[in-house]
Scaffold this active site. Sequence first.
Site, mmCIF file in Angstrom:
data_model
loop_
_atom_site.group_PDB
_atom_site.id
_atom_site.type_symbol
_atom_site.label_atom_id
_atom_site.label_comp_id
_atom_site.label_asym_id
_atom_site.label_seq_id
_atom_site.Cartn_x
_atom_site.Cartn_y
_atom_site.Cartn_z
ATOM 1 N N GLU A 116 -30.143 11.960 -20.482
ATOM 2 C CA GLU A 116 -30.097 11.788 -19.028
ATOM 3 C C GLU A 116 -31.029 12.750 -18.311
ATOM 4 O OE1 GLU A 116 -26.701 11.589 -15.542
ATOM 5 O OE2 GLU A 116 -26.307 12.769 -17.354
ATOM 6 N N ASP A 142 -28.169 16.693 -12.788
ATOM 7 C CA ASP A 142 -27.302 16.031 -13.771
ATOM 8 C C ASP A 142 -28.183 15.619 -14.946
ATOM 9 O OD1 ASP A 142 -25.206 12.979 -13.615
ATOM 10 O OD2 ASP A 142 -25.567 14.456 -15.202
ATOM 11 N N GLU A 158 -29.539 7.742 -16.836
ATOM 12 C CA GLU A 158 -28.902 8.074 -18.115
ATOM 13 C C GLU A 158 -28.622 6.785 -18.862
ATOM 14 O OE1 GLU A 158 -25.087 9.239 -15.543
ATOM 15 O OE2 GLU A 158 -24.913 9.740 -17.683
ATOM 16 N N HIS A 165 -21.612 10.677 -7.785
ATOM 17 C CA HIS A 165 -21.975 9.259 -7.809
ATOM 18 C C HIS A 165 -22.229 8.809 -6.373
ATOM 19 C CE1 HIS A 165 -22.366 5.149 -8.897
ATOM 20 N NE2 HIS A 165 -21.941 5.332 -10.148
ATOM 21 N N HIS A 176 -26.835 6.625 -11.997
ATOM 22 C CA HIS A 176 -26.267 6.559 -10.651
ATOM 23 C C HIS A 176 -27.092 7.373 -9.674
ATOM 24 C CE1 HIS A 176 -24.709 10.600 -11.635
ATOM 25 N NE2 HIS A 176 -24.588 10.101 -12.843
ATOM 26 N N ASP A 213 -23.322 17.154 -21.561
ATOM 27 C CA ASP A 213 -23.679 16.692 -20.205
ATOM 28 C C ASP A 213 -23.360 17.843 -19.251
ATOM 29 O OD1 ASP A 213 -23.065 13.499 -18.474
ATOM 30 O OD2 ASP A 213 -24.186 15.299 -17.894
HETATM 31 O O1 57R Z 1 -22.581 10.076 -15.385
HETATM 32 C C1 57R Z 1 -15.358 13.774 -12.708
HETATM 33 C C2 57R Z 1 -17.588 13.137 -13.191
HETATM 34 N N1 57R Z 1 -20.560 9.196 -13.597
HETATM 35 C C3 57R Z 1 -18.793 13.445 -13.802
HETATM 36 C C4 57R Z 1 -19.858 12.546 -13.771
HETATM 37 O O2 57R Z 1 -20.780 5.462 -15.807
HETATM 38 C C5 57R Z 1 -19.712 11.370 -13.117
HETATM 39 O O3 57R Z 1 -18.683 4.652 -15.389
HETATM 40 C C6 57R Z 1 -18.534 11.027 -12.503
HETATM 41 O O4 57R Z 1 -16.585 14.062 -13.270
HETATM 42 C C7 57R Z 1 -17.456 11.931 -12.539
HETATM 43 C C8 57R Z 1 -19.863 4.543 -15.288
HETATM 44 N N2 57R Z 1 -20.483 3.510 -14.698
HETATM 45 C C9 57R Z 1 -19.697 2.405 -14.133
HETATM 46 C C10 57R Z 1 -19.694 2.656 -12.645
HETATM 47 C C11 57R Z 1 -20.399 1.127 -14.517
HETATM 48 C C12 57R Z 1 -20.164 6.744 -16.131
HETATM 49 C C13 57R Z 1 -20.918 7.392 -17.271
HETATM 50 C C14 57R Z 1 -21.888 8.337 -16.913
HETATM 51 C C15 57R Z 1 -21.473 9.435 -15.925
HETATM 52 C C16 57R Z 1 -20.728 10.496 -16.612
HETATM 53 C C17 57R Z 1 -20.772 8.788 -14.810
HETATM 54 C C18 57R Z 1 -20.219 7.574 -14.896
HETATM 55 N N3 57R Z 1 -19.713 7.237 -13.718
HETATM 56 N N4 57R Z 1 -19.923 8.271 -12.904
HETATM 57 C C19 57R Z 1 -20.914 10.456 -13.010
HETATM 58 CO CO CO Z 2 -24.675 11.342 -14.830
#
Ligand code: 57R
Ligand code: CO
Length: 425
Positions: free
Chosen positions: A406, A209, A311, A286, A278, A198
Amino acid sequence: MIATVPTEKKPDEVPPAAAVDGEEDEEMEEEGAPEAQGAGGEGKKKKKKKKPKKKSKLEQTEPPTIGLTKLFPDGNFPEGELQEYKDDNSYRTTSEEKRYDERMAMEDPEVTYNNIRRAAEVHRQVRKYARKTIRPGMRMLEIADLIENGVRNLVEENGLESGIGFPTGLSLNHCAAHYSPNSGDTIVLGEKDVLKVDIGVHVKGRICDSAFTLTFDPTYEKLLEAVKAATDTGVREAGIDVRLGELAGYIQETMESYEVEVNGKVLPVKPIENLSGHTIAPYQIHGGKSVLLVKNDDPTKMEEGEYFAIETFGSTGRGKVIEQGEVSHYARKVDAPHVPLRLTSAKALLKSINKNFGTLPWCRRYLERAGESKYLLALNHLVSQGIVQDYPPLCDVRGSMTAQFEHTILLRPTRKEVVSRGDDY
Ligand code: 57R
Ligand code: CO
């Protein structure tokens, strides 16, 4: 090694050609001034040997090192895959008003799509090299370095103007997201491992992303196929005014139409119910809207101008993740409370975080690269004060396998642009 993007190109929309397989453009140059034309054609000009004009065709290197502003000198970066809106938004494709809005968007440096397109072209070129270079036996730290060196070189890293968008995710097997090696990590990629790569690239805070899954033996090929198809369904069904709960239903339907045979046992592919896609906002990975992977009644609609990370995650386990293992991923909260920090080391660390990352996510290795050491106490203090969010690895049950694909899409006024699409996925 130039990635070409499969888009239904209208003749007038051909992107500026980056260097393509080096063949010389036979631009013929006539040597010397043309002689006077005699009446009878005598003195007809003797055709001198045409000397092909050497045109410097900059080609990306292996490993990738050339900044993309050098490969796209006019600053126009390749458009992504275009998909037209459906049903009562299909009028947008030809709507004069919407086309006008887009022309305005392109002129506005804040909105211009060239920032995210530049980030996406970096993503394509780095992942192309990563896919052909990552092999079992490599240390996770080595894999992280090859990807991050490529991103920093090609995006021409420059503070918060352009750089890595978030920590390189290298989650393995039953772990689906938010794992990246910390210094001293000794994990080596194995033959039977299922690796989620990723990668995040940003230009002026516009984060591309996009993620893909690699395996080195065929056992879980069907799992990867299921998740790639589910993500493509999400991308295809996404659109202005689409409800997030409904979109989740289309994704779930595709995912659950697959099963995987593992050592003679047939296992259903489950969408992971507590992971999601997201929205993405400038400097904010996010953006607040989540696209879940299981049908639900979230009436929230997708809106014109939004950036979405579509994703999906599939699993042969419970289809549910828990936080597990050592944390590597962190981000300063966008609306972090301004609480007085007693710990001076925490005050200094927060200063460094704001300077080097702002609200962009980072990992411990990037903190060390920024010169920080013995920072863990201060870091955990910032987490406990709710100023920094920690993101532990998210894992399904041991023994299960998870996969991820994704893409980043733009909901442009006239049509949807899958900006991270490549000829690989
Ligand atoms: O995209 C600190 C990061 N993200 C990197 C990417 O889905 C993200 O938990 C956030 O580095 C922080 C999730 N969803 C709940 C809200 C239901 C995860 C999984 C995918 C991912 C990595 C992600 C998520 N939440 N924010 C972006
Ligand atoms: Co993502």
